[in-house]
Design an enzyme around this catalytic site. Structure first.
Site, PDB file in Angstrom:
ATOM      1  N   HIS A 137       1.654   5.788  -3.440  1.00 43.48           N
ATOM      2  CA  HIS A 137       2.636   4.839  -2.553  1.00 43.48           C
ATOM      3  C   HIS A 137       4.001   5.243  -3.294  1.00 43.48           C
ATOM      4  O   HIS A 137       4.239   5.103  -4.263  1.00 43.48           O
ATOM      5  CB  HIS A 137       2.274   3.488  -2.881  1.00 43.48           C
ATOM      6  CG  HIS A 137       3.186   2.566  -1.995  1.00 43.48           C
ATOM      7  ND1 HIS A 137       3.008   2.236  -0.695  1.00 43.48           N
ATOM      8  CD2 HIS A 137       4.333   1.902  -2.401  1.00 43.48           C
ATOM      9  CE1 HIS A 137       4.065   1.361  -0.426  1.00 43.48           C
ATOM     10  NE2 HIS A 137       4.768   1.386  -1.240  1.00 43.48           N
ATOM     11  N   CYS A 138       4.963   5.630  -2.417  1.00 43.58           N
ATOM     12  CA  CYS A 138       6.432   6.117  -3.051  1.00 43.58           C
ATOM     13  C   CYS A 138       7.003   4.869  -2.665  1.00 43.58           C
ATOM     14  O   CYS A 138       7.456   4.426  -1.572  1.00 43.58           O
ATOM     15  CB  CYS A 138       6.819   7.332  -2.001  1.00 43.58           C
ATOM     16  SG  CYS A 138       8.313   7.804  -2.581  1.00 43.58           S
ATOM     17  N   MET A 139       7.624   4.406  -4.050  1.00 48.10           N
ATOM     18  CA  MET A 139       8.753   3.216  -3.614  1.00 48.10           C
ATOM     19  C   MET A 139       9.874   3.690  -2.972  1.00 48.10           C
ATOM     20  O   MET A 139      10.402   2.876  -2.302  1.00 48.10           O
ATOM     21  CB  MET A 139       8.968   2.732  -5.205  1.00 48.10           C
ATOM     22  CG  MET A 139       9.669   3.719  -5.986  1.00 48.10           C
ATOM     23  SD  MET A 139       9.787   2.789  -7.833  1.00 48.10           S
ATOM     24  CE  MET A 139      11.003   3.913  -8.387  1.00 48.10           C
TER      25      MET A 139
END
Length: 167
Positions: A137-139
């Site tokens: 999950h890429c912020m």
């Protein structure tokens, strides 16, 4: 329930949002939403910096490559952030109780979603969904990097690297 242990502001939900005739994927995470805007602002600032340098140096070919890499990086960022990463659908037929004999069953079940998970699918605690071929999950994208948007993510990294080489 796992949802009750998290603070209310941390409960993110993924959904499709209608924007004109398009249907976009959006993760309703307040922190992630801010990171998307920060990333776009940083890209825009570096694009404007390139224009300022060009006026001092008067190198037109450099400006064309620099600004092209800026627009391509901004496009790839938005394409990755607003596309479905490959979420396992929550159709009524798939919401089943886990099998009684999980040891002998070849079907993997998500204990959070109560869905059958395809191979290489993982549950994202931020999105509260199971994602096919989930990498992370890429912020900065406010989205998972999965089967459907991995190409856009790699393009974003490539265009941003090219853009940084020009700055």
């Amino acid at each position: 329930s796992a949802h009750q242990t998290l603070p209310k502001w941390r409960l993110a939900a993924c959904c499709y949002v209608r924007w004109g005739s398009m249907q976009i994927w959006w993760v309703q995470d307040p922190c992630g939403r801010n990171y998307v805007f920060i990333a776009q602002a940083l890209l825009a600032g570096s694009g404007l910096f390139g224009v300022a340098i060009w006026q001092c140096l008067s190198v037109q070919s450099w400006l064309i490559v620099h600004e092209a890499s800026y627009f391509l990086a901004a496009w790839a960022h938005l394409a990755c952030a607003l596309s479905d990463p490959g979420a396992v659908p929550r159709s009524a037929a798939e919401v089943l109780a886990p099998p009684e004999d999980e040891i002998s069953s070849a079907v993997r079940w998500c204990k959070h979603c109560q869905l059958a998970k395809p191979p290489r699918a993982h549950h994202c605690s931020t999105c509260q969904r199971c994602i096919r071929k989930m990498d992370h999950h890429c912020m900065w994208m406010n989205n998972c990097i999965g089967a459907n948007n991995q190409k856009h993510f790699l393009l974003f990294l490539t265009y941003t690297s090219l853009h940084c080489l020009g700055v």
